[in-house]
Design a protein around this motif. Structure first.
Motif, PDB file in Angstrom:
ATOM      1  N   THR A  69      62.884  20.953  82.488  1.00  8.65           N
ATOM      2  CA  THR A  69      62.668  21.200  83.649  1.00  8.65           C
ATOM      3  C   THR A  69      62.100  19.730  84.221  1.00  8.65           C
ATOM      4  OG1 THR A  69      62.058  23.434  83.588  1.00  8.65           O
ATOM      5  CG2 THR A  69      61.440  22.598  85.543  1.00  8.65           C
ATOM      6  N   TYR A  70      62.786  19.404  85.480  1.00  2.00           N
ATOM      7  CA  TYR A  70      62.039  18.075  86.095  1.00  2.00           C
ATOM      8  C   TYR A  70      61.606  18.504  87.385  1.00  2.00           C
ATOM      9  CZ  TYR A  70      61.706  13.722  88.014  1.00  2.00           C
ATOM     10  OH  TYR A  70      61.698  12.400  88.560  1.00  2.00           O
ATOM     11  N   THR A  71      60.611  18.070  87.575  1.00  2.00           N
ATOM     12  CA  THR A  71      59.994  18.305  89.053  1.00  2.00           C
ATOM     13  C   THR A  71      59.702  17.091  89.681  1.00  2.00           C
ATOM     14  OG1 THR A  71      59.543  20.329  88.530  1.00  2.00           O
ATOM     15  CG2 THR A  71      58.435  19.673  90.584  1.00  2.00           C
ATOM     16  N   GLU A  72      59.773  16.580  90.962  1.00  2.00           N
ATOM     17  CA  GLU A  72      59.337  15.441  91.656  1.00  2.00           C
ATOM     18  C   GLU A  72      58.796  15.985  93.209  1.00  2.00           C
ATOM     19  OE1 GLU A  72      62.182  12.223  91.614  1.00  2.00           O
ATOM     20  OE2 GLU A  72      63.467  13.468  92.981  1.00  2.00           O
ATOM     21  N   SER A  73      57.945  15.193  93.534  1.00  2.00           N
ATOM     22  CA  SER A  73      57.354  15.632  94.830  1.00  2.00           C
ATOM     23  C   SER A  73      56.939  14.157  95.643  1.00  2.00           C
ATOM     24  CB  SER A  73      56.281  16.585  95.053  1.00  2.00           C
ATOM     25  OG  SER A  73      55.270  16.060  94.148  1.00  2.00           O
ATOM     26  N   TRP A  74      56.939  14.300  96.868  1.00  2.00           N
ATOM     27  CA  TRP A  74      56.404  13.075  97.745  1.00  2.00           C
ATOM     28  C   TRP A  74      55.670  13.733  98.952  1.00  2.00           C
ATOM     29  CZ3 TRP A  74      60.090   9.137 100.799  1.00  2.00           C
ATOM     30  CH2 TRP A  74      59.210   8.090 101.337  1.00  2.00           C
ATOM     31  N   ASN A  75      54.492  13.184  99.123  1.00  2.00           N
ATOM     32  CA  ASN A  75      53.614  13.961 100.411  1.00  2.00           C
ATOM     33  C   ASN A  75      53.489  12.905 101.521  1.00  2.00           C
ATOM     34  OD1 ASN A  75      51.662  12.474  99.388  1.00  2.00           O
ATOM     35  ND2 ASN A  75      50.763  14.599  98.399  1.00  2.00           N
ATOM     36  N   THR A  76      52.733  13.172 102.504  1.00  2.00           N
ATOM     37  CA  THR A  76      52.359  12.446 103.619  1.00  2.00           C
ATOM     38  C   THR A  76      51.303  11.567 103.269  1.00  2.00           C
ATOM     39  OG1 THR A  76      51.075  14.361 104.493  1.00  2.00           O
ATOM     40  CG2 THR A  76      53.337  13.868 105.519  1.00  2.00           C
ATOM     41  N   ALA A  77      50.669  11.686 102.448  1.00  2.00           N
ATOM     42  CA  ALA A  77      49.468  10.730 101.843  1.00  2.00           C
ATOM     43  C   ALA A  77      50.224   9.399 100.996  1.00  2.00           C
ATOM     44  CB  ALA A  77      48.698  11.360 100.727  1.00  2.00           C
ATOM     45  N   ASN A  78      51.605   9.575 100.894  1.00  2.00           N
ATOM     46  CA  ASN A  78      52.303   8.561  99.998  1.00  2.00           C
ATOM     47  C   ASN A  78      52.135   8.678  98.582  1.00  2.00           C
ATOM     48  OD1 ASN A  78      54.499   6.961 101.335  1.00  2.00           O
ATOM     49  ND2 ASN A  78      53.275   5.349 101.933  1.00  2.00           N
ATOM     50  N   LEU A  79      51.833   9.881  98.015  1.00  2.00           N
ATOM     51  CA  LEU A  79      51.625  10.111  96.604  1.00  2.00           C
ATOM     52  C   LEU A  79      52.766  10.658  96.024  1.00  2.00           C
ATOM     53  CD1 LEU A  79      49.869  10.003  94.369  1.00  2.00           C
ATOM     54  CD2 LEU A  79      49.221  12.477  94.829  1.00  2.00           C
ATOM     55  N   VAL A  80      53.556   9.866  95.205  1.00  2.00           N
ATOM     56  CA  VAL A  80      54.709  10.391  94.279  1.00  2.00           C
ATOM     57  C   VAL A  80      54.496  11.040  93.241  1.00  2.00           C
ATOM     58  CG1 VAL A  80      56.894   9.711  93.702  1.00  2.00           C
ATOM     59  CG2 VAL A  80      56.114   8.698  95.738  1.00  2.00           C
ATOM     60  N   THR A  81      54.801  11.999  93.020  1.00  2.00           N
ATOM     61  CA  THR A  81      54.680  12.841  91.318  1.00  2.00           C
ATOM     62  C   THR A  81      55.902  13.072  90.849  1.00  2.00           C
ATOM     63  OG1 THR A  81      54.504  14.746  92.479  1.00  2.00           O
ATOM     64  CG2 THR A  81      52.386  13.505  92.249  1.00  2.00           C
ATOM     65  N   GLY A  82      55.760  13.249  89.643  1.00  2.00           N
ATOM     66  CA  GLY A  82      56.949  13.482  88.725  1.00  2.00           C
ATOM     67  C   GLY A  82      56.479  14.128  87.244  1.00  2.00           C
ATOM     68  N   GLN A  83      57.305  15.226  86.954  1.00  2.00           N
ATOM     69  CA  GLN A  83      56.810  15.948  85.737  1.00  2.00           C
ATOM     70  C   GLN A  83      58.062  16.414  85.212  1.00  2.00           C
ATOM     71  OE1 GLN A  83      53.654  19.032  86.057  1.00  2.00           O
ATOM     72  NE2 GLN A  83      55.494  20.524  85.577  1.00  2.00           N
ATOM     73  N   VAL A  84      57.961  16.232  83.780  1.00  2.00           N
ATOM     74  CA  VAL A  84      59.058  16.778  82.919  1.00  2.00           C
ATOM     75  C   VAL A  84      58.586  17.601  81.992  1.00  2.00           C
ATOM     76  CG1 VAL A  84      60.570  16.084  80.907  1.00  2.00           C
ATOM     77  CG2 VAL A  84      60.108  14.511  83.104  1.00  2.00           C
ATOM     78  N   GLU A  85      59.324  18.992  81.842  1.00  2.00           N
ATOM     79  CA  GLU A  85      58.620  19.972  80.954  1.00  2.00           C
ATOM     80  C   GLU A  85      59.892  20.367  79.758  1.00  2.00           C
ATOM     81  OE1 GLU A  85      57.556  23.381  83.013  1.00  2.00           O
ATOM     82  OE2 GLU A  85      56.607  22.372  84.810  1.00  2.00           O
ATOM     83  N   ILE A  86      59.632  20.569  78.544  1.00  2.00           N
ATOM     84  CA  ILE A  86      60.384  20.897  77.727  1.00  2.00           C
ATOM     85  C   ILE A  86      59.835  22.251  77.020  1.00  2.00           C
ATOM     86  CG2 ILE A  86      61.631  20.292  75.531  1.00  2.00           C
ATOM     87  CD1 ILE A  86      61.339  17.425  76.094  1.00  2.00           C
ATOM     88  N   ALA A  87      60.729  23.240  77.076  1.00  2.00           N
ATOM     89  CA  ALA A  87      60.149  24.629  76.516  1.00  2.00           C
ATOM     90  C   ALA A  87      60.896  25.255  75.460  1.00  2.00           C
ATOM     91  CB  ALA A  87      59.771  25.508  77.864  1.00  2.00           C
ATOM     92  N   ASN A  88      60.335  25.757  74.480  1.00  2.00           N
ATOM     93  CA  ASN A  88      61.063  26.178  73.329  1.00  2.00           C
ATOM     94  C   ASN A  88      62.098  25.490  72.566  1.00  2.00           C
ATOM     95  OD1 ASN A  88      59.482  28.898  73.720  1.00  2.00           O
ATOM     96  ND2 ASN A  88      60.749  29.063  75.493  1.00  2.00           N
ATOM     97  N   LYS A  89      61.912  24.154  72.752  1.00  2.00           N
ATOM     98  CA  LYS A  89      62.797  23.396  72.155  1.00  2.00           C
ATOM     99  C   LYS A  89      62.553  23.151  70.659  1.00  2.00           C
ATOM    100  CE  LYS A  89      66.584  20.392  72.232  1.00  2.00           C
ATOM    101  NZ  LYS A  89      67.803  21.089  72.700  1.00  2.00           N
ATOM    102  N   PHE A  90      61.396  22.937  70.389  1.00  3.11           N
ATOM    103  CA  PHE A  90      60.970  22.556  69.134  1.00  3.11           C
ATOM    104  C   PHE A  90      60.326  23.621  68.306  1.00  3.11           C
ATOM    105  CE2 PHE A  90      60.214  18.722  71.803  1.00  3.11           C
ATOM    106  CZ  PHE A  90      61.180  17.949  71.232  1.00  3.11           C
ATOM    107  N   ALA A  91      59.748  24.732  68.870  1.00  4.13           N
ATOM    108  CA  ALA A  91      59.049  25.966  68.348  1.00  4.13           C
ATOM    109  C   ALA A  91      59.093  27.033  69.463  1.00  4.13           C
ATOM    110  CB  ALA A  91      57.900  25.732  67.816  1.00  4.13           C
ATOM    111  N   LYS A  92      59.276  28.216  69.166  1.00  3.77           N
ATOM    112  CA  LYS A  92      58.844  29.304  69.909  1.00  3.77           C
ATOM    113  C   LYS A  92      57.694  29.529  70.599  1.00  3.77           C
ATOM    114  CE  LYS A  92      59.876  34.061  70.571  1.00  3.77           C
ATOM    115  NZ  LYS A  92      60.251  35.600  70.002  1.00  3.77           N
ATOM    116  N   GLY A  93      57.503  29.445  71.898  1.00  7.64           N
ATOM    117  CA  GLY A  93      56.305  29.496  72.478  1.00  7.64           C
ATOM    118  C   GLY A  93      55.473  28.374  72.952  1.00  7.64           C
ATOM    119  N   LEU A  94      56.447  27.048  72.457  1.00  6.23           N
ATOM    120  CA  LEU A  94      55.660  25.863  72.742  1.00  6.23           C
ATOM    121  C   LEU A  94      56.310  25.014  73.753  1.00  6.23           C
ATOM    122  CD1 LEU A  94      53.914  23.321  71.405  1.00  6.23           C
ATOM    123  CD2 LEU A  94      55.953  22.811  70.144  1.00  6.23           C
TER     124      LEU A  94
END
Length: 283
Positions: A69-94
């Motif tokens: 899952t990849y998420t990115e955002s940009w707000n009026t305070a000129n703050l840019v954020t990004g996030q990458v998630e990897i779920a259950n790829k290496f172990a169940k529940g991780l």
């Protein structure tokens, strides 16, 4: 029983007190999803008192096959954020998360990594702040409805523990009781939530701060009543005389309107009240 993460142990009662109450602001949220699974969310809010407007654009893409899952955002305070998630790829529940943010008009930066691990009776998290060296860890365990959790934060620069919280609770089929000790056991909260009927929810919270004994115990009561499949009302009151009321109506599929007011019943003739509204579109 899959336990919640530590932050969500008290979620049912916290939602009853805080969700659907847009006090002091006019809010607009628009959510859309494309055919290939990319979702867009636009949030905007205007403070009724100051007139200040804040907004945010967020995009999210989920690759369910690979657990990415990849998420990115940009707000009026000129703050840019990004996030990458990897779920259950290496172990169940991780689940592994990497997130970062950067303010385009200043030197403000953040880089964090998080590890989540969940099993039938366990939910553990470790959050590492790389640029402001600190580690936060929490764990929740459950068995036969009983819940226990703890949270600890440690600053690597100062070598000091900056946060210690703990929670004990019990969750039944239609109710939950929790007791929390926060701020190094200097503040205690007792909370109760119950789904009384299919249409009625009720909850109560009491907080005592050992560092401010003169303040006594602060208490709150809240309830939610479902009018029909498209509308519900909520109400809450505390021992300071503040009363919150809200009404939420689904105007049509994907369109929801919430109206709310916070009233100081000890100063009804004064300008001490807050009104607000929120409109949500989802497609």
């Amino acid at each position: 029983m899959l336990p919640p993460n530590y932050s969500d142990i008290c979620k049912p009662v916290n939602d009853l007190f805080s969700k659907d109450y847009p006090f002091g602001a006019l809010k607009l949220e628009v959510k859309t999803t494309t055919a290939n699974g990319v979702s867009f969310t636009v949030n905007g809010a205007q403070d009724i008192k100051s007139g200040a407007i804040i907004s945010e654009l967020k995009t999210k893409y989920a690759d369910k096959v690979n657990g990415l899952t990849y998420t990115e955002s940009w707000n009026t305070a000129n703050l840019v954020t990004g996030q990458v998630e990897i779920a259950n790829k290496f172990a169940k529940g991780l689940k592994l998360e990497l997130s970062g943010s950067s303010a385009l008009n200043s030197a403000k930066r953040a880089l964090r990594t998080k590890i989540n691990y969940q099993q039938d009776n366990l939910f553990a998290r470790v959050n590492v702040d790389a640029l402001n060296p600190a580690v936060t860890a929490d764990v929740t365990i459950s068995r036969d409805g009983a819940l226990a959790g703890a949270e600890l934060a440690y600053n690597l620069n100062s070598g000091a523990v900056t946060k210690t919280n703990s929670t004990l609770g019990f969750a039944g089929p239609d109710y939950m009781i929790t007791m929390q000790g926060n701020n190094s056991l200097n503040m205690f909260q007792l909370a109760f939530y119950q789904r009384v009927t299919a249409n009625v929810e009720a909850g109560a919270r009491a907080v005592y701060d050992y560092k401010n004994p003169e303040g006594g115990v602060s208490a709150e009561l809240a309830t939610k009543y479902v009018l029909d499949k498209d509308a519900f009302v909520k109400a809450k009151v505390d021992n300071s005389g503040r009363m919150g009321l809200s009404f939420t109506q689904t105007l049509r599929p994907g369109v929801k309107l919430s109206l709310a007011g916070l009233f100081d019943t000890t100063r009804l003739q004064e300008n001490a009240h807050k009104m607000g509204a929120a409109l949500t579109f989802e497609a």
